[in-house]
Scaffold this active site. Structure first.
Site, short mmCIF file in Angstrom:
data_model
loop_
_atom_site.label_atom_id
_atom_site.label_comp_id
_atom_site.label_asym_id
_atom_site.label_seq_id
_atom_site.Cartn_x
_atom_site.Cartn_y
_atom_site.Cartn_z
N HIS A 60 -43.20 79.39 16.48
CA HIS A 60 -43.02 80.51 15.56
C HIS A 60 -44.09 81.57 15.83
O HIS A 60 -44.82 81.98 14.94
CB HIS A 60 -43.09 80.04 14.10
CG HIS A 60 -41.86 79.33 13.63
ND1 HIS A 60 -41.65 78.96 12.32
CD2 HIS A 60 -40.75 78.95 14.29
CE1 HIS A 60 -40.46 78.37 12.21
NE2 HIS A 60 -39.91 78.33 13.40
N HIS A 112 -38.05 79.77 8.53
CA HIS A 112 -37.93 79.79 10.00
C HIS A 112 -37.61 81.22 10.37
O HIS A 112 -37.03 81.98 9.59
CB HIS A 112 -36.85 78.81 10.45
CG HIS A 112 -37.22 77.39 10.14
ND1 HIS A 112 -37.10 76.36 11.04
CD2 HIS A 112 -37.73 76.83 9.01
CE1 HIS A 112 -37.50 75.23 10.49
NE2 HIS A 112 -37.88 75.49 9.25
C1 LIG Z 1 -37.28 74.86 20.48
C2 LIG Z 1 -37.20 75.92 19.42
C3 LIG Z 1 -36.52 75.65 18.25
C4 LIG Z 1 -36.42 76.64 17.26
N1 LIG Z 1 -35.69 76.39 16.14
C5 LIG Z 1 -35.49 77.36 15.23
C6 LIG Z 1 -34.64 77.16 14.12
O1 LIG Z 1 -34.05 76.09 13.96
N2 LIG Z 1 -34.47 78.19 13.24
C7 LIG Z 1 -35.12 79.39 13.39
O2 LIG Z 1 -34.92 80.29 12.57
N3 LIG Z 1 -35.97 79.60 14.43
C8 LIG Z 1 -36.15 78.62 15.35
N4 LIG Z 1 -36.99 78.82 16.42
C9 LIG Z 1 -37.73 80.08 16.49
C10 LIG Z 1 -36.84 81.20 16.98
O3 LIG Z 1 -36.02 80.75 18.04
C11 LIG Z 1 -37.69 82.38 17.47
O4 LIG Z 1 -38.60 82.75 16.47
C12 LIG Z 1 -36.80 83.57 17.79
O5 LIG Z 1 -35.84 83.26 18.76
C13 LIG Z 1 -37.64 84.73 18.29
O6 LIG Z 1 -36.75 85.79 18.52
P1 LIG Z 1 -37.17 86.98 19.44
O7 LIG Z 1 -36.01 87.90 19.47
O8 LIG Z 1 -38.49 87.49 19.05
O9 LIG Z 1 -37.39 86.34 20.88
P2 LIG Z 1 -36.43 85.42 21.76
O10 LIG Z 1 -35.37 84.78 20.95
O11 LIG Z 1 -37.35 84.56 22.56
O12 LIG Z 1 -35.70 86.46 22.69
C14 LIG Z 1 -36.38 87.11 23.73
C15 LIG Z 1 -35.40 87.25 24.88
O13 LIG Z 1 -35.95 88.12 25.85
C16 LIG Z 1 -35.77 87.56 27.13
N5 LIG Z 1 -36.86 88.07 27.97
C17 LIG Z 1 -38.18 87.81 27.89
N6 LIG Z 1 -38.87 88.49 28.82
C18 LIG Z 1 -37.96 89.23 29.49
C19 LIG Z 1 -38.06 90.15 30.57
N7 LIG Z 1 -39.24 90.47 31.11
N8 LIG Z 1 -36.91 90.71 31.05
C20 LIG Z 1 -35.70 90.41 30.48
N9 LIG Z 1 -35.56 89.56 29.45
C21 LIG Z 1 -36.68 88.97 28.96
C22 LIG Z 1 -35.83 86.06 26.90
O14 LIG Z 1 -35.17 85.40 27.96
C23 LIG Z 1 -35.11 85.93 25.57
O15 LIG Z 1 -33.73 85.80 25.74
C24 LIG Z 1 -37.06 77.88 17.43
C25 LIG Z 1 -37.75 78.15 18.62
C26 LIG Z 1 -37.81 77.19 19.61
C27 LIG Z 1 -38.52 77.51 20.89
#
Ligand SMILES: Cc1cc2nc3c(=O)[nH]c(=O)nc-3n(C[C@H](O)[C@H](O)[C@H](O)COP(=O)(O)OP(=O)(O)OC[C@H]3O[C@@H](n4cnc5c(N)ncnc54)[C@H](O)[C@@H]3O)c2cc1C
Length: 476
Positions: A412, A455
């Site tokens: 997180h 979450h």
């Molecule tokens: C194992 C695990 C279980 C989880 N379970 C839950 C849950 O049950 N419920 C919940 O609410 N949250 C959960 N979380 C937390 C949640 O997944 C994250 O907080 C959330 O996905 C973050 O969203 P975001 O958009 O910030 O980043 P992300 O979802 O990480 O999205 C970022 C995206 O950008 C892409 N990216 C990164 N760098 C680059 C680049 N240079 N060029 C192109 N693309 C790039 C990545 O591939 C990714 O697809 C979990 C996390 C993990 C790791």
């Protein structure tokens, strides 16, 4: 998969920190993003519950409970267990008040019995739009900039990305570049593009486009621990059971003393955070952030402990838990001008003793749940940590030693491009615009100013829906 939002007080606090988001202003976006699948009678009997006013029924993101929920009365067994330790049933923890026990909803498409995700909700239904292109296996390295600034602010002209074939490609932006690469990547892309702390950028020969020292700072994460037991019965089915405790639930009569101790420690905490950042962050700004968190924890009584109970299986049942409101801050920065090189990350877990106290209290609460009937009737020996490692009534020091040997990241991560005023260490404003740029936004977990107790994804979908409205309004 867990769909759990945040405490009202946590989102409301953001508005005092240099942005204009409150629980009430974000609430419509939680609903807008949601396609809530009303539980069937069978699911309700197994503990699925909700309040209709809290949910959206026509949004893109499917939320609900799995078809085959855990049966054999397990939800009622847990309800009675939590009742015995004074934790009430919470009919809908997504209403901004999380304390209590609940069978939480998931992001799941019940009809397909498939986990829901951003692509299923927001991409596949729109993938044929002529003005939408998705480049798979394309790694964004950095932004490019127009030669001439707009109203004296640098204007991003696009991005450079590298395909998995090794081919480099430049993509142009006429209006905006929106980074959504997550807390551990968006700040690095900014730094590689010349937006960040000059001391970091100059080390790697990167020209400073925008002097924004807090890029990559303020990294906050939670620490998770698993406890295992032998079970005497196998409860089949899917579903998750969660309990949320506030500071009074965890520390009882000691909570006032702990509140005073932590209040007194805030100046020392702030000094430690500033020193750990290499004196980038400002002492009074950090103190203000810590005071806001202190109020949320000790006055607003937001929940500080999450204990998930997984269904007992033949051999083992797992209690999984973490402290929800850590105050230690770390950072993530580039360690090279090469975008593919590993970053330098320092999460600073347990740097400040509140984070240790919070986790120890949570661990002790978790053990007491396992020892309370009727749940205890279905568990035999504790196998991790086990009474040989952490005997009954162990001191906080023994618990601390074990927890520090057993924790992992809770995944997180937040705040590395925080939506705060610049004086408080912000990177983006209320509209997600990166300070000092004309047209770069960050829309992902890195903007969340500090941990929320839910979450993260539900809050991120809501923030993203809101950001979409902000962006559309700019060009209306
Ligand atoms: C194992 C695990 C279980 C989880 N379970 C839950 C849950 O049950 N419920 C919940 O609410 N949250 C959960 N979380 C937390 C949640 O997944 C994250 O907080 C959330 O996905 C973050 O969203 P975001 O958009 O910030 O980043 P992300 O979802 O990480 O999205 C970022 C995206 O950008 C892409 N990216 C990164 N760098 C680059 C680049 N240079 N060029 C192109 N693309 C790039 C990545 O591939 C990714 O697809 C979990 C996390 C993990 C790791």
């Amino acid at each position: 998969m867990t769909y759990l939002r945040a405490e009202t007080s946590q989102i409301d606090a953001w508005a005092n920190l240099g942005n204009n988001i409150t629980w009430d202003s974000l609430f419509p976006y939680f609903k807008k993003s949601e396609y809530f699948q009303v539980p069937t009678q069978a699911q309700s009997q197994k503990g699925a519950s909700y309040e209709p006013d809290n949910h959206g029924f026509v949004g893109p993101l499917a939320v609900g409970w799995p078809d085959e929920m855990v049966g054999n009365n397990f939800s009622a067994i847990l309800n009675s267990t939590f009742d015995s330790i004074g934790l009430p049933w919470n009919g809908d923890p997504n209403n901004g008040s999380m304390r209590g026990y609940n069978v939480f909803p998931w992001t799941i498409d019940r009809s397909l019995n498939v986990r829901e995700d951003a692509a299923r909700a927001y991409y596949y239904p729109f993938s044929l739009r002529p003005n939408l292109d998705v480049y798979l296996n394309a790694f964004v390295e950095r932004l490019t900039w127009e030669a001439v600034s707009h109203e004296s602010q640098p204007f991003a002209s696009g991005v450079v990305c590298k395909h998995s074939s090794g081919k480099e490609q430049q993509l142009s932006a006429k209006k905006e570049v929106i980074l959504s690469a997550g807390s551990l990547r968006s700040p690095l892309i900014l730094e590689l593009s010349g937006v960040g702390n000059p001391k970091v950028l100059e080390k790697f020969g990167i020209e400073v486009k925008v002097n924004l020292p807090f890029v990559g700072e303020n990294l906050l994460d939670q620490t998770t621990v698993d406890t295992t037991y032998n079970a005497t019965e196998n409860f089949p089915g899917d579903g998750g059971f969660v309990s949320y405790f506030n500071v009074d639930d965890v520390f009882g009569n000691n909570s006032k003393t702990i509140a005073d101790e932590i209040k007194q420690a805030i100046p020392a905490y702030a000094k430690a955070i500033v020193a750990a950042s290499g004196n980038i962050t400002d002492l009074s700004a950090v103190e203000k952030l810590l005071n806001v968190q202190h109020k949320i924890i000790f006055e607003d009584k937001a929940v500080i402990s999450e204990i998930l109970v997984n269904r007992p299986k033949e051999e083992s049942s797992i209690l999984e838990y973490w402290g929800l409101m850590p105050v230690s801050r770390g950072g993530i920065h580039i360690n090279s001008s090469n975008a593919s090189a590993p970053a330098a990350i320092q999460p600073n877990y347990f740097m400040l003793d509140w984070d240790v106290k919070q986790l120890v209290g949570t661990a002790q609460k978790a053990r007491s749940i396992a020892n309370t009937a009727p749940l205890s009737n279905f568990l035999s020996a504790e196998t991790l940590p086990g009474l040989a490692t952490v005997p009954a009534n162990s001191s906080n020091e023994i618990w601390t030693d074990w927890l520090k040997s057993a924790y992992r990241s809770n995944f997180h991560y937040v705040s590395t491009a925080a939506m705060l005023s610049q004086e408080l260490g912000g990177v983006v404003d209320s509209d997600h615009l990166v300070y000092g740029t004309a047209n770069v936004r960050v829309v992902d977990a890195s903007v969340v100013p500090f941990q929320v107790s839910g979450h993260l994804t539900s809050t991120l979908y809501a923030l993203a829906e809101r950001a979409a409205d902000v962006i559309k309004a700019r060009y209306a």
